[in-house]
Design a protein around this motif. Structure first.
Motif, PDB file in Angstrom:
ATOM      1  N   LEU A  19       0.890  -1.217  -0.020  1.00 35.13           N
ATOM      2  CA  LEU A  19      -0.128  -0.194  -0.035  1.00 35.13           C
ATOM      3  C   LEU A  19       1.016   1.280   0.012  1.00 35.13           C
ATOM      4  N   VAL A  20       1.847   1.219   0.630  1.00 33.46           N
ATOM      5  CA  VAL A  20       2.935   2.274   0.764  1.00 33.46           C
ATOM      6  C   VAL A  20       3.502   2.516  -0.492  1.00 33.46           C
ATOM      7  N   ASN A  21       4.138   1.367  -1.255  1.00 31.00           N
ATOM      8  CA  ASN A  21       4.531   1.353  -2.470  1.00 31.00           C
ATOM      9  C   ASN A  21       3.789   2.093  -3.691  1.00 31.00           C
ATOM     10  N   GLU A  22       2.627   1.552  -3.625  1.00 34.01           N
ATOM     11  CA  GLU A  22       1.557   1.854  -4.601  1.00 34.01           C
ATOM     12  C   GLU A  22       1.024   3.151  -4.506  1.00 34.01           C
ATOM     13  N   THR A  23       0.691   3.864  -3.217  1.00 37.12           N
ATOM     14  CA  THR A  23       0.159   5.247  -3.126  1.00 37.12           C
ATOM     15  C   THR A  23       1.087   6.243  -2.442  1.00 37.12           C
TER      16      THR A  23
END
Length: 55
Positions: A19-23
């Protein structure tokens, strides 16, 4: 060792990291979303994108 729902700890860690990497939200924000929303990826992604837009 398992989390409160009986899952191995790595499952939630991987979800938070993804989630951190994608957003681009923080790890703390991602972890809070997972706590509140569970593992529903579509819901997590939608809310994370909202948070990312407010930055």
């Amino acid at each position: 060792m398992t989390d409160e729902q009986g899952r191995p700890p790595g499952v939630l860690d991987d979800l938070v990291r993804r989630l951190v990497n994608e957003t681009g939200i923080t790890e703390a924000q991602a972890a809070e979303l997972v706590i509140f929303l569970g593992r529903n990826w579509a819901s997590l992604l939608r809310e994370a994108r909202i948070l990312a837009g407010k930055r």
